[in-house]
Scaffold this motif. Structure first.
Motif, mmCIF file in Angstrom:
data_model
loop_
_atom_site.group_PDB
_atom_site.id
_atom_site.type_symbol
_atom_site.label_atom_id
_atom_site.label_comp_id
_atom_site.label_asym_id
_atom_site.label_seq_id
_atom_site.Cartn_x
_atom_site.Cartn_y
_atom_site.Cartn_z
ATOM 1 N N GLU A 90 0.822 -1.217 0.000
ATOM 2 C CA GLU A 90 0.000 0.000 0.000
ATOM 3 C C GLU A 90 0.853 1.263 0.000
ATOM 4 O O GLU A 90 0.457 2.295 -0.555
ATOM 5 C CB GLU A 90 -0.929 -0.009 1.216
ATOM 6 C CG GLU A 90 -1.978 -1.116 1.176
ATOM 7 C CD GLU A 90 -2.872 -1.115 2.404
ATOM 8 O OE1 GLU A 90 -2.642 -0.251 3.288
ATOM 9 O OE2 GLU A 90 -3.787 -1.952 2.480
ATOM 10 N N ALA A 91 2.030 1.194 0.626
ATOM 11 C CA ALA A 91 2.896 2.374 0.679
ATOM 12 C C ALA A 91 3.368 2.778 -0.713
ATOM 13 O O ALA A 91 3.656 3.958 -0.962
ATOM 14 C CB ALA A 91 4.095 2.096 1.579
ATOM 15 N N ARG A 143 0.374 4.794 -2.546
ATOM 16 C CA ARG A 143 -0.252 5.966 -1.925
ATOM 17 C C ARG A 143 0.060 7.221 -2.728
ATOM 18 O O ARG A 143 1.062 7.278 -3.455
ATOM 19 C CB ARG A 143 0.209 6.122 -0.485
ATOM 20 C CG ARG A 143 1.620 6.672 -0.313
ATOM 21 C CD ARG A 143 1.764 7.305 1.073
ATOM 22 N NE ARG A 143 3.117 7.727 1.365
ATOM 23 C CZ ARG A 143 3.656 8.854 0.930
ATOM 24 N NH1 ARG A 143 2.978 9.635 0.099
ATOM 25 N NH2 ARG A 143 4.892 9.192 1.282
ATOM 26 N N ARG A 161 3.554 9.008 -4.456
ATOM 27 C CA ARG A 161 4.515 8.044 -5.003
ATOM 28 C C ARG A 161 4.013 7.620 -6.387
ATOM 29 O O ARG A 161 4.280 8.283 -7.362
ATOM 30 C CB ARG A 161 4.701 6.884 -4.030
ATOM 31 C CG ARG A 161 5.525 7.325 -2.805
ATOM 32 C CD ARG A 161 5.554 6.314 -1.702
ATOM 33 N NE ARG A 161 6.378 6.770 -0.577
ATOM 34 C CZ ARG A 161 6.321 6.280 0.650
ATOM 35 N NH1 ARG A 161 5.473 5.291 0.948
ATOM 36 N NH2 ARG A 161 7.100 6.765 1.596
ATOM 37 N N ASP A 195 1.235 8.089 -8.303
ATOM 38 C CA ASP A 195 0.044 8.934 -8.188
ATOM 39 C C ASP A 195 -1.102 8.489 -9.089
ATOM 40 O O ASP A 195 -2.259 8.764 -8.804
ATOM 41 C CB ASP A 195 0.409 10.379 -8.546
ATOM 42 C CG ASP A 195 1.480 10.947 -7.628
ATOM 43 O OD1 ASP A 195 1.113 11.487 -6.583
ATOM 44 O OD2 ASP A 195 2.665 10.825 -7.958
#
Length: 497
Positions: free
Chosen positions: A226-227, A230, A233, A235
């Motif tokens: 998920e990081a 987000r 990053r 986009d």
């Protein structure tokens, strides 16, 4: 120069010590051993050499343009909108817009994700470098993180050498290094590599001398961390789906530009018959049609060559094996049963019937959906179940028993029945897949398929005479076009009940 001087100095020292009476054999042995260990580690990219040095920024722009990519108008428009932020840096600075750092291309294999990334580099006039997710992972800790750092350095230095203000990094199969963290308990190399990629993305700024855009491609976006996805990053997530009929026709037009087509070739009809083909499948189809034309010593590619190429791409090459006469008769009845029920469920849907062995199939019926389906009703699913089991029912009713040739048909019918159940369209109503017992699921599958069996048996019994005539022609000709099937037996098939 330094290496040669050091090597010469070491040899001189060993010779001097030898003349002084020292035993230099152990020193010489461990020196050679250390040298080979150093070379081994260097090849694993722990130093500056090794496989990673093969990455380089091409001095030439990719030749692919967005106009060369067909069937992905929605994805192209969304990607071009995002790329305009890279081209219009001064304007986005005035408006205070944060630049896009990453774009994720998500879709099935063969849909053109790599082509879109190359077209993006040409559209933005950017330095371009590509890599695969698997190339960042090694058994040695820290290797992947080092390669990520070097990748960003290379694209920036390459852009400066080419006097460009932007660079694009394309990472194919990014799910290999971008999967959810904590899943690999053996070592943290995967997590460290992903962490380094996140750090590099966070460190990118609009004020950098070279603006870097990272384009990732995956067909497993569900397993990405998920990081990574987000905002700030990656986009934008651009869906690169299988093309629809109009898209398939556009792709066929692109891939047949350099091929001499016969006047009767109908690309729209071919696009209609290639439901769920990807761009890669369609390119292979055009190429195989040309190969078949060359094999038959034809100067142009004809419609029949495309027809055969469709079968080859879908099913594989024709096999030399030939079943016995008894088996061929069974196969003919089996495939005729499929075709008969297909015409009952949806008139005009049969494109071709054949009893020629190809790939793993002894015979098959190729269907021709008039329109692409994105939603499926319970009536549609029940009709597809009837088509699946019709071959086995035809064998049983006319020849007295079934055969193992229906194994895959029953598996498909079972999957369709499960779709009815889990979509809330069975007698159970809306159900939870996790809480439904296997016995209950099996009971419902038997009930759903059993209901269609009774309907199919009735249709087969009432149309045995028609089927027998079709089988006679199939045994003589081995294949029959759907249009010929309908024109030759149109009166009778229109009365199918």
């Amino acid at each position: 120069m330094v290496k040669e001087f050091s090597l010469g100095l070491g040899l001189a020292l060993l010779i001097f010590l030898g003349f002084q009476g020292f035993n230099v054999a152990p020193i010489f042995f461990f020196g050679i051993l250390g040298y080979f260990l150093f070379r081994l580690l260097s090849k694993q990219s722990l130093g500056s050499s090794g496989r990673f040095t093969t990455y380089s920024v091409s001095n030439q722009m990719p030749e692919v343009e967005f106009a060369d990519i067909g069937g992905q108008d929605t994805a192209k428009n969304e990607l071009i909108e995002a790329l305009d932020f890279v081209r219009k840096v001064d304007k986005i600075k005035r408006l205070g817009i944060r630049p896009l750092k990453g774009i994720m291309l998500s879709g099935p294999p063969g849909t053109g994700k790599t082509l879109l990334a190359k077209a993006a580099a040409r559209y933005t006039d950017s330095a371009f470098i590509s890599a695969s997710g698997s190339e960042f992972i090694e058994m040695y800790a820290g290797v992947g993180a080092k390669r990520i750092r070097e990748l960003f350095k290379k694209v920036k230095s390459g852009a400066k050498k080419m006097n460009k203000s932007s660079g694009i990094i394309f990472i194919d199969e990014i799910d290999i290094l971008g999967g959810k963290r904590g899943q690999h308990s053996s070592h943290l190399e995967y997590d460290q590599t992903l962490n380094q990629l996140l750090v590099e993305l966070d460190g990118m700024s609009i004020d950098d001398q070279v603006n870097v855009l990272v384009v990732g491609a995956t067909n497993r976006i569900d397993i990405l961390d998920e990081a990574l996805l987000r905002p700030g990053r990656f986009d934008r997530i651009v869906k690169v789906n299988l093309p629809d009929k109009a898209g398939r026709q556009k792709i066929l037009e692109i891939h047949t530009k350099n091929k001499p087509l016969a006047p009767g070739v109908d690309l729209e009809q071919i696009a209609k018959e290639t439901f769920r083909f990807s761009g890669a499948h369609l390119e292979s189809l055009a190429n195989e049609a040309a190969i078949i034309a060359m094999r038959q010593q034809s100067e142009v590619v004809k419609q029949k060559h495309f027809k055969e190429a469709i079968d080859k791409v879908m099913m594989g090459e024709k096999l030399n094996r030939r079943p016995s006469e008894e088996e061929l008769e069974r196969i003919a009845y089996h495939e005729t049963g499929h075709a008969l029920l297909a015409e009952k469920v949806k008139p005009g849907s049969v494109s071709n019937i054949t009893i020629t062995s190809r790939g793993e199939a002894l015979g098959y019926v190729r269907h021709n959906p008039e329109d692409d389906h994105y939603l499926q009703t319970v009536d549609y699913l029940q009709g597809q179940i009837a088509v699946c089991i019709a071959g086995a029912i035809a064998e049983e009713n006319i020849l007295g028993n079934r055969s193992t040739g229906a194994t895959n048909d029953f598996q498909k019918a079972t999957d369709l029945a499960k779709k009815i159940i889990f979509s809330g369209m069975s007698n159970l109503g809306v159900v939870s897949k996790a809480e439904l017992s296997s016995d209950k699921i099996h009971q419902q599958i038997v009930e759903i398929i059993g209901l269609q069996e009774e309907k199919v048996k009735k249709i087969i019994t009432q149309n045995e005479e028609i089927m027998s005539r079709i089988v006679v022609d199939l045994l003589q000709e081995e294949s029959m076009e759907g249009q010929e099937f309908r024109s030759r037996f149109g009166i009778e098939t229109s009365k199918i009940v």
